[in-house]
Structures are given as structure tokens and as C-alpha cells.
Design an enzyme around this catalytic site. Structure first.
Site, PDB file in Angstrom:
ATOM      1  N   ASP A   1      -2.210   2.876  -3.008  1.00 32.45           N
ATOM      2  CA  ASP A   1      -3.323   3.685  -2.501  1.00 32.45           C
ATOM      3  C   ASP A   1      -3.190   4.124  -1.058  1.00 32.45           C
ATOM      4  OD1 ASP A   1      -5.679   1.764  -0.806  1.00 32.45           O
ATOM      5  OD2 ASP A   1      -3.830   0.908  -1.576  1.00 32.45           O
TER       6      ASP A   1
ATOM      7  N   ASP B   1       0.650  -2.287  -6.066  1.00 31.86           N
ATOM      8  CA  ASP B   1       0.001  -2.667  -4.823  1.00 31.86           C
ATOM      9  C   ASP B   1      -1.256  -3.465  -5.185  1.00 31.86           C
ATOM     10  OD1 ASP B   1      -0.728  -2.564  -2.002  1.00 31.86           O
ATOM     11  OD2 ASP B   1      -2.223  -1.078  -2.616  1.00 31.86           O
ATOM     12  N   ILE B   2      -1.820  -4.166  -4.226  1.00 30.21           N
ATOM     13  CA  ILE B   2      -2.977  -5.019  -4.514  1.00 30.21           C
ATOM     14  C   ILE B   2      -4.274  -4.426  -3.977  1.00 30.21           C
ATOM     15  CG2 ILE B   2      -4.002  -7.304  -4.156  1.00 30.21           C
ATOM     16  CD1 ILE B   2      -1.153  -8.433  -4.012  1.00 30.21           C
ATOM     17  N   ASP B   3      -4.453  -4.464  -2.651  1.00 31.86           N
ATOM     18  CA  ASP B   3      -5.724  -4.056  -2.054  1.00 31.86           C
ATOM     19  C   ASP B   3      -5.941  -2.554  -2.180  1.00 31.86           C
ATOM     20  OD1 ASP B   3      -6.755  -6.603  -0.562  1.00 31.86           O
ATOM     21  OD2 ASP B   3      -4.612  -6.489  -0.123  1.00 31.86           O
TER      22      ASP B   3
END
Length: 264
Positions: free
Chosen positions: A214, A34-36
Site C-alpha cells: 500500500d 505487506d502487512i500494515d
């Protein structure tokens, strides 16, 4: 890195093994990220996130050492992902599973995910007028209302979305609550459906994946990692079903850099 503890039915605590020891050699691994809030720290607005140079280097090396089996898995569109990580491009799943790209230089492929109805999108977009701090993000397949700059508007946003859903009970939409964001997308696809499709293609096919995420939207991927004899790790919280968790994105970045020392 912190190990999560699962409470057994009899009250005993079963500690998960240290995640680093779980990861297979990189030439047998699929790295899904995942990124953010996972790779990158949150910023005041989605456009203000920053990719540390050392992370860019780590991702390029992991992509090479896994023979291309590294993919970013995000709610952002592929175009947005590319802008953030420019000049680098990576395999990716975008739009919560609405888009996919198998190779850095290949065309993006839509995964049978129709865009939101224009009239529905117009009504949802109007919710941003509730507060000047609400930021509207149109991803095509979904629409996100960011309220990090207007936290007091959270309740009003969700109430307005609920009212629209009540007036349109047959609209095929799903509401995704996130960290200071309410996202509305077309139902029928998730990050997990995107990952399942990804894992049927080379170079991901047959590998043991690990996924780090997250947010609530990442839980669908956490749930399917065991289907591939893989592992999931959460960030900022001890999510159910994960092998371990990181306190912050900075720990994730350090962990990924250390994986390069494991060899292939």
C-alpha cells in the site's frame, strides 16, 4: 477489487485484466504480502493493530497450499511481525529488507544490513521530543517516527531530519516517507532487494509471485514483479505499474480467502 487504468501515449485507456484471472494455481505461485495498510487496518499506534481470526486461518491455508511459498514483506522487524501474528509464524522479510526468514521454524538471517550508527540514531530519536504525540520505534536497522497522533508535527519532523542529513552528508541513510510515519534506515537495501534474495531460495524459486502493498516503500517491489512474470497490486490508491488495486485491507483479506477456492 478495482482494475487500474494505464494511460497510453496516444491518450487511449488500457484496462488491466481482472487480477483474479492473473493468479496461477497456488502450487505455482509465490504469495508476497505487506502487512500494515495491506493485510491489517491501521491503528492509532503500531502496537494496536489487530489480526482478524479469519485472516490467520487464510494465511495458514495459503502457506500450506503454496507448499510454503508465502512470505510477509514488511518494514517491521521479524520479532515484531511474530508478536503480531502469534502464535503463527511465517516466512518473512523484515526491516525493509534488512532481515529474512525462509521457513517458519528457521532462524532469521540478516541480509548484509548494518544497524544505524548509535550517535546518528540518538540524534534522530531526539526528534520525537517535538510533540508528545510522536511515537518512536527503534527497529535496529531503522528508526521510525510515527505521527498519527500528532499530524501537525509532520512538517517539523521532516525539517529536523533534513537538517541532520545536511549536517551529515556522508551518512549512508535513506528517508522513507510513509503513511503518518517518517522512517530512516541504512541505505543499500529495500523491500525489493529482500524479495530478490527470497526468490533465489526454495520454495519461492521458479514460481510466479504476486505482491500486494500500500505504501511508497512497496513501490520498489511493484517495479520488479515483471522480472519474475509476476503481478503487483496496490491498496488504497492506484499505484503506477500495478495490475489492479484494492480500496482497503478488508478487500485484500476477502481476495486472499477467495484464492483458496482456485485449487492447486
Amino acid at each position: 477489487m478495482t482494475m487500474d487504468d494505464d494511460i497510453a501515449p496516444d491518450g487511449a485507456i488500457n484496462s488491466a485484466p481482472a487480477p483474479a484471472s492473473l493468479i496461477p494455481p497456488l502450487n505455482q505461485t509465490a504469495v508476497l504480502l505487506d502487512i500494515d495498510g495491506t493485510l491489517l487496518d491501521f491503528a492509532a499506534t503500531p502496537r494496536e493493530v489487530w489480526v482478524p481470526p479469519e485472516l490467520a486461518t487464510t494465511l495458514r491455508e495459503l502457506h500450506a497450499r503454496t507448499n510454503g511459498a508465502l512470505a510477509l514483506v514488511s518494514g517491521r522487524s521479524l520479532n515484531d511481525i511474530d508478536l503480531i501474528f502469534a502464535p503463527d509464524t511465517f516466512p518473512a522479510i523484515g526491516g525493509h529488507g534488512a532481515e529474512m526468514r525462509l521457513q517458519p521454524d528457521s532462524e532469521a538471517v540478516a541480509t548484509h544490513s548494518p544497524p544505524l550508527d548509535k550517535e546518528l540514531k540518538r540524534r534522530l530519536a531526539a526528534i520525537a521530543k517535538l510533540s508528545p504525540g510522536i511515537l518512536l520505534e527503534d527497529k535496529g536497522y531503522s528508526l521510525a517516527l510515527h505521527y498519527r497522533l500528532a499530524p501537525a508535527a509532520e512538517k517539523a519532523i521532516y525539517e529536523a531530519v533534513s537538517l541532520i542529513r545536511a549536517e551529515l552528508p556522508n551518512a549512508p541513510i535513506e528517508v522513507l516517507p510513509g503513511k503518518s510515519v517518517c522512517e530512516i534506515k541504512h541505505a543499500g537495501f529495500t523491500k525489493a532487494t529482500g524479495v530478490r534474495e527470497l526468490m533465489t531460495h526454495e520454495p519461492f524459486k521458479g514460481r510466479r509471485p504476486f505482491f500486494i502493498g500500500d505504501d511508497v516503500t512497496d513501490e520498489t517491489v511493484f517495479a520488479i514483479m515483471s522480472d519474475y512474470e509476476g503481478f503487483a497490486f496496490s491498496v488504497g490508491r492506484q499505484a503506477i505499474g500495478v495490475a489492479g488495486h484494492f480500496a482497503a485491507p478488508s478487500e485484500v483479506r476477502e481476495f486472499l480467502a477467495r484464492l483458496l477456492d482456485k485449487g492447486t
